[in-house]
Write a protein that holds these residues in place. Structure first.
Motif, PDB file in Angstrom:
ATOM      1  N   PRO A  99      37.952  33.685  34.571  1.00 27.40           N
ATOM      2  CA  PRO A  99      37.778  34.835  35.359  1.00 27.40           C
ATOM      3  C   PRO A  99      37.086  35.953  34.329  1.00 27.40           C
ATOM      4  CG  PRO A  99      39.978  34.439  35.792  1.00 27.40           C
ATOM      5  CD  PRO A  99      39.424  33.369  34.675  1.00 27.40           C
ATOM      6  N   ASP A 113      27.920  33.498  38.742  1.00 28.61           N
ATOM      7  CA  ASP A 113      29.093  34.679  39.958  1.00 28.61           C
ATOM      8  C   ASP A 113      29.128  36.047  39.229  1.00 28.61           C
ATOM      9  OD1 ASP A 113      30.540  32.039  41.272  1.00 28.61           O
ATOM     10  OD2 ASP A 113      32.040  32.075  39.449  1.00 28.61           O
ATOM     11  N   GLU A 120      31.482  38.090  42.353  1.00 26.12           N
ATOM     12  CA  GLU A 120      31.833  38.378  40.768  1.00 26.12           C
ATOM     13  C   GLU A 120      33.625  37.699  40.974  1.00 26.12           C
ATOM     14  OE1 GLU A 120      31.529  41.788  38.045  1.00 26.12           O
ATOM     15  OE2 GLU A 120      30.434  42.150  40.022  1.00 26.12           O
ATOM     16  N   PRO A 121      34.064  37.788  39.310  1.00 27.33           N
ATOM     17  CA  PRO A 121      35.996  37.702  39.354  1.00 27.33           C
ATOM     18  C   PRO A 121      36.190  38.980  40.260  1.00 27.33           C
ATOM     19  CG  PRO A 121      33.980  37.030  37.741  1.00 27.33           C
ATOM     20  CD  PRO A 121      32.731  37.312  38.457  1.00 27.33           C
ATOM     21  N   CYS A 122      35.972  39.934  39.543  1.00 26.85           N
ATOM     22  CA  CYS A 122      36.686  41.284  40.253  1.00 26.85           C
ATOM     23  C   CYS A 122      37.086  40.660  41.600  1.00 26.85           C
ATOM     24  CB  CYS A 122      36.603  42.471  39.432  1.00 26.85           C
ATOM     25  SG  CYS A 122      34.498  42.610  40.130  1.00 26.85           S
ATOM     26  N   TRP A 147      37.427  37.695  43.535  1.00 30.45           N
ATOM     27  CA  TRP A 147      38.342  36.333  43.447  1.00 30.45           C
ATOM     28  C   TRP A 147      39.568  37.485  43.779  1.00 30.45           C
ATOM     29  CZ3 TRP A 147      37.535  33.856  38.832  1.00 30.45           C
ATOM     30  CH2 TRP A 147      36.365  32.790  38.452  1.00 30.45           C
ATOM     31  N   TYR A 172      43.741  34.268  42.636  1.00 32.11           N
ATOM     32  CA  TYR A 172      42.628  33.235  41.141  1.00 32.11           C
ATOM     33  C   TYR A 172      42.340  34.113  39.418  1.00 32.11           C
ATOM     34  CZ  TYR A 172      41.965  29.550  44.047  1.00 32.11           C
ATOM     35  OH  TYR A 172      42.257  28.491  44.998  1.00 32.11           O
ATOM     36  N   GLN A 173      43.343  35.471  39.981  1.00 27.79           N
ATOM     37  CA  GLN A 173      42.924  36.808  38.658  1.00 27.79           C
ATOM     38  C   GLN A 173      43.558  36.130  37.130  1.00 27.79           C
ATOM     39  OE1 GLN A 173      40.621  39.161  39.081  1.00 27.79           O
ATOM     40  NE2 GLN A 173      41.061  38.992  41.365  1.00 27.79           N
ATOM     41  N   LYS A 174      43.001  36.996  36.734  1.00 32.38           N
ATOM     42  CA  LYS A 174      43.837  36.380  35.203  1.00 32.38           C
ATOM     43  C   LYS A 174      44.960  36.175  35.420  1.00 32.38           C
ATOM     44  CE  LYS A 174      43.112  35.346  30.528  1.00 32.38           C
ATOM     45  NZ  LYS A 174      42.410  33.957  30.376  1.00 32.38           N
ATOM     46  N   ARG A 207      38.136  25.153  42.060  1.00 29.98           N
ATOM     47  CA  ARG A 207      36.990  26.019  42.837  1.00 29.98           C
ATOM     48  C   ARG A 207      37.107  26.485  44.509  1.00 29.98           C
ATOM     49  NH1 ARG A 207      32.542  29.461  40.325  1.00 29.98           N
ATOM     50  NH2 ARG A 207      31.040  29.442  41.528  1.00 29.98           N
ATOM     51  N   GLY A 246      37.157  32.011  43.813  1.00 28.96           N
ATOM     52  CA  GLY A 246      37.687  32.024  42.900  1.00 28.96           C
ATOM     53  C   GLY A 246      38.100  30.784  42.222  1.00 28.96           C
ATOM     54  N   CYS A 275      38.930  28.334  38.927  1.00 22.84           N
ATOM     55  CA  CYS A 275      40.960  27.892  37.977  1.00 22.84           C
ATOM     56  C   CYS A 275      40.415  26.595  37.152  1.00 22.84           C
ATOM     57  CB  CYS A 275      42.483  27.971  38.402  1.00 22.84           C
ATOM     58  SG  CYS A 275      43.453  26.914  37.584  1.00 22.84           S
TER      59      CYS A 275
END
Length: 561
Positions: free
Chosen positions: A145, A154, A159-161, A163, A167-169, A317, A531, A533
């Motif tokens: 992330p 991404d 974008e990770p936000c 996801w 899959y978040q931090k 992924r 997401g 990882c």
């Protein structure tokens, strides 16, 4: 080779996890994305009332069923049990393999285990172990992330936000990759139920036939792999894989070109890489802080090398494939190019140019290529257009190179997906190659126009390598999301299938001999990241060391070395 610097790889009961080096065939896969907590059952047991114990047990069960949360002690015991029962194996045990199971029977399911950096912290790993990860594997330590926007391209919807929450931090501490055979009706689901029952029984549940967690939000499930294996965009998958000396069989190595054969250190830690280095051979670390450095630190350094050896970094992924948009774009471009005539062939031809192989897996060669709007209606032409027409003779040949066979990109364009991901011996390829071993599988139902367009589908990519930074991030962030390698090209453009087309004017260029290139303009994004990882899949030997609690301090870690 000497063992201290580059030990020879051998598959053993305590070697690499099987998914990394051998994979599975005819299996359905579930990825259990779990969290690990340290709940103190022993403290509760002292003087606790039966009612409190029952509530505590029910909480454990609910945490697992609803959120995929496992107590640390339960995780340790499960790893040990799976090893004893043959579910956790490094050998050649698999339901479809020709060899005989070393345990005398075929287990109902197989488990492979990857830990995130946060997972190592939740297991109480001592600081010198985690510091080695920070120093030698910064991408793994920081997590996907944090790095995805700058290293993987991404952005926008990917974008990770944006996801999925799982899959978040710090949302994933371990990935339990469970495989079960699909050869018999309901066989896979019986295998998954057996796995889930084993977890529930360890948590104290007394019922032996739990309902399957088919729709649990923390489980990612692949579709059943049919033959030939087909991705949702309508291509045969899994045709070209990197090979590794000392891991793959002599027959497999003979079927590959030299540039697709790599040293085992490109996949497994603790072995020689292609550049003859071995950064994980004796990575170093001594005793607890405050203690003097031993006169001869080599045994301590070797103990850490033994722990990392045979491990591999795995990247899970989840990629949503926008199949209706893909089909609509191809339909519009084909009509623009040839009108209504030979539309089916032209769509297949465009698919072939974008991927670098025909839908049935056959290579796109200049000798067999044609942009003629009236192609010959021969079986040789027709069979290329459908994935089900795959055969070893048409798609099994990987002994080719672009530099000799197609230097101008008239067959396979420079920007095509396979030429980016595996450029083989193109002169622009740097001396440091970037092999990625794919163990991915599709998820979601096959697209049927007008029937299930709105249902989520895509790819659960699982990529193994020895360096996330130098291999996975470089291939995804540079080779996929930058200009194509190879000259000449006159337009910018990202990977036409996987690239994040977030810039106006992205164009895919199809070179044509003696004519201006054909340009596919306004490429939309066909794949969105849902997401990612980063995990480390230790060897079975290292997993057992983890499961006995010997990573909580460097003193305990070095015991019995």
């Amino acid at each position: 080779m000497t063992r201290a610097t580059a030990p020879t790889f051998t598959a053993s009961e305590t070697g690499p996890q099987r998914l990394v080096t051998h994979g599975y065939r005819q299996c359905l896969r579930r990825n259990y994305l779990i969290q690990i907590v340290n709940d103190d059952l022993d403290a509760l047991s002292v003087g606790a009332s039966p009612a409190n114990k029952a509530r505590f047990q029910q909480t454990r069960l609910s945490n697992w069923c609803d959120h995929g949360i496992l107590p640390r002690a339960v995780f340790y015991q499960l790893v040990q049990n799976w090893n004893k029962q043959g579910n956790l194996t490094s050998g050649l045990v698999a339901w479809a393999d020709v060899c005989q199971p070393s345990f005398g029977y075929c287990p109902a399911y197989a488990v492979d285990i990857g830990l995130t950096f946060e997972g190592f912290e939740k297991l109480g790993s001592h600081t010198q172990l985690t510091d080695l990860f920070r120093k030698k594997a910064p991408a793994f330590a920081q997590g996907a992330p944090i790095r995805a926007a700058s290293r993987l391209g991404d952005s926008g919807a990917s974008e990770p936000c944006n996801w999925e929450d799982r899959y978040q931090k710090d949302a994933i501490h371990a990935v339990l990759v469970v495989h079960a055979p699909t050869s018999s009706a309901g066989g896979a689901f019986a295998g998954f139920q057996a796995f889930e029952s084993a977890v529930l029984m360890q948590l104290g549940w007394s019922i032996h036939a739990p309902a399957t967690f088919l729709r649990a939000h923390w489980i990612e499930e692949s579709t059943i792999l049919h033959s030939p294996r087909e991705v949702h965009f309508g291509y045969v998958d899994g045709l070209s894989v990197p090979r590794y000396r000392e891991i793959d069989s002599p027959a497999q190595l003979c079927d590959e070109a030299d540039f697709n054969i790599h040293n085992p250190g490109e996949l497994l830690l603790g072995y020689t890489r292609n550049d003859k280095s071995n950064p994980w051979g004796v990575p170093g670390a001594y005793a607890e802080g405050g203690m003097p450095t031993p006169p001869n630190p080599q045994p301590a350094r070797k103990a850490y090398g033994d722990f990392f050896r045979d491990g591999s970094f795995g990247v899970l992924r989840k990629m949503k494939q926008k199949v209706p948009e893909f089909e609509a774009y191809l339909d519009n471009e084909a009509k623009r190019i040839v009108g209504a005539e030979n539309l089916e062939y032209t769509i297949a031809w465009l698919k072939a140019k974008m991927l670098g192989r025909w839908p049935n897996g056959e290579r796109v060669e200049e000798a067999v290529d044609t942009t003629d709007s009236r192609p010959v209606k021969s079986w040789a032409v027709q069979k290329r257009m459908k994935p089900e027409n795959n055969s070893p003779t048409s798609a099994g040949d990987n002994k080719f190179d672009f530099h000799k066979a197609d230097p101008h990109g008239y067959g396979c364009p420079f920007g095509a997906h396979v030429r980016r991901m595996n450029p083989r011996d193109d002169p622009v390829v740097p001396s440091l190659r970037r092999p990625l071993l794919r163990r991915g599988a599709s998820y979601g139902p096959k697209y049927l126009e007008g029937v299930n367009a709105g249902i989520d589908r895509g790819l659960l990519g699982l990529f193994f390598c020895a360096s996330i930074e130098e291999q996975f991030e470089h291939v995804l962030g540079n080779w996929s999301n930058n200009n194509p390698m190879g000259l000449p090209f006159t337009h910018t453009g990202k990977d036409p299938l996987m690239g994040n087309q977030d810039c106006i004017g992205n164009t895919f260029e199809i070179p044509k001999p003696g004519k201006p290139p054909l340009l596919l303009k306004g490429l939309p994004t066909f794949v969105e990241t849902r997401g990612t990882c980063y995990a480390f899949f230790p060897s079975v030997h290292a997993l057992l060391k983890i499961a006995t609690g010997r990573i909580v301090s460097s003193t305990a870690f070095l015991e019995g070395m």
